[in-house]
Write an enzyme that holds these catalytic residues in place. Structure first.
Site, PDB file in Angstrom:
ATOM      1  N   HIS A  60       2.860  10.837  58.351  1.00 13.80           N
ATOM      2  CA  HIS A  60       2.358  11.091  56.998  1.00 13.80           C
ATOM      3  C   HIS A  60       3.436  11.848  56.231  1.00 13.80           C
ATOM      4  CE1 HIS A  60       1.435  14.807  59.139  1.00 13.80           C
ATOM      5  NE2 HIS A  60       1.196  15.411  57.995  1.00 13.80           N
ATOM      6  N   ASP A  64       6.722  18.918  56.209  1.00 12.32           N
ATOM      7  CA  ASP A  64       7.188  19.311  57.545  1.00 12.32           C
ATOM      8  C   ASP A  64       7.417  18.112  58.458  1.00 12.32           C
ATOM      9  OD1 ASP A  64       4.338  19.127  57.357  1.00 12.32           O
ATOM     10  OD2 ASP A  64       4.103  20.157  59.274  1.00 12.32           O
ATOM     11  N   ASP A 206      -0.883  14.551  62.568  1.00  8.11           N
ATOM     12  CA  ASP A 206      -1.842  15.590  62.182  1.00  8.11           C
ATOM     13  C   ASP A 206      -3.207  14.959  61.995  1.00  8.11           C
ATOM     14  OD1 ASP A 206       0.355  17.191  62.139  1.00  8.11           O
ATOM     15  OD2 ASP A 206       0.176  17.815  60.053  1.00  8.11           O
TER      16      ASP A 206
END
Length: 300
Positions: A60, A64, A206
């Protein structure tokens, strides 16, 4: 398959942890999953050559997970790369591409393919296949699995009995080719046993715990799952669509995975809290480890 954890933090760096990136060396390739800031520096520290990276899979577009891309791509160009690099990611990859190519005086003088993908099998060749699945984060996010295709077991002792010297001939036979030894033809079926199940590695990116993640991770040899929070921060995890260590352990248990590695660790946590995180996960799924930067694991 050799796995190197280049970065294991969540959104903020710490002294010990850099932004997320995982390198897998297998099948004569180096494949990256995510490319956070400092990825290329970590590759230098781990003796992984950026020039040998063939594919990058982005989960995504939170910073980070992608801010290492511009520097890595430009460094490859400065070092004379000529071979094609393919970058996969969910919808929105074109915007990332345009941002990279408009950043400063960007000169990338080798072919780079940017391919937007959704759920399904996205890479399928003779040796492995890679599958993506949409998971549940607060932006569009994909998790990935890479699975080695079934191969017959190579009967090493039988090959030696037949006079096959240890070396390249073993690999040729294992790949289904005949070899000639001292004028005698050795056929693959003479030295191959029953097929074995190939290794499978699954990476969550995530996500909060979800059925989609469990299904993708089914029967994984190794599940790499985000573990941003300890269980006492469960409300924080739910608010930001992340997982606790217990959530990750639950996914590992329900997916019948063999081993779990926790990564994407909040930089707020001290060593004491990291130990707590690991112990909480092990209460649910015993075969759990906590990743750290430059950890290397061999998966067979």
């Amino acid at each position: 398959m050799q796995i190197t954890f280049l970065g294991t933090s969540s959104a903020v760096h710490s002294n010990e942890r850099n932004h997320p990136s995982i390198a897998i060396k297998a099948f004569g390739e180096t494949i990256l999953f995510d490319c956070g800031e400092a990825t290329q520096k970590q590759m230098i520290s781990s003796n992984i050559s950026p020039m040998k990276v063939s594919k990058i899979f982005i989960t995504h577009y939170h910073g980070d997970h992608i801010l290492g891309l511009p520097g890595l791509l430009q460094s490859m160009s400065l070092n004379g790369r000529e071979t094609t690099l393919t970058i996969y990611g969910p919808k929105g990859l074109d915007k990332v591409k345009n941002a990279i190519y408009s950043l400063g005086y960007c000169a990338i003088e080798y072919p780079v393919e940017f391919i937007e993908i959704d759920s399904g099998i996205i890479e399928d060749n003779e040796e492995y296949f890679i599958q993506a699945e949409r998971v549940r984060h607060n932006v569009p996010t994909l998790a990935y699995s890479i699975e080695e295709k079934k191969k017959p077991r190579f009967l090493r002792e039988k090959a030696i009995e037949l006079g096959v010297p240890v070396g390249p001939a073993f690999g040729r036979l294992h790949n289904g080719e005949e070899v000639e030894i001292d004028g005698k033809i050795i056929k693959p079926e003479q030295v191959l046993g029953e097929p074995r199940k190939g290794a499978k590695i699954t990476y969550s990116g995530d996500t909060k715990p979800c059925e989609e993640m469990i299904m993708l991770a089914r029967d994984s040899t190794l599940l790499i799952h985000e573990s941003t929070f300890v269980e006492e921060d469960k409300l924080n995890a739910e608010e930001h669509a992340h997982s606790t260590s217990v959530d990750a352990a639950y996914v590992a248990r329900e997916s019948n995975s063999k081993k779990l590695i926790l990564t994407h660790i909040s930089s707020r946590y001290t060593k004491e809290y990291e130990e707590k995180m690991l112990n909480e996960a092990r209460e649910v799924f015993e075969n759990t480890e906590l990743a750290y930067d430059l950890l290397e694991i061999e998966v067979k």
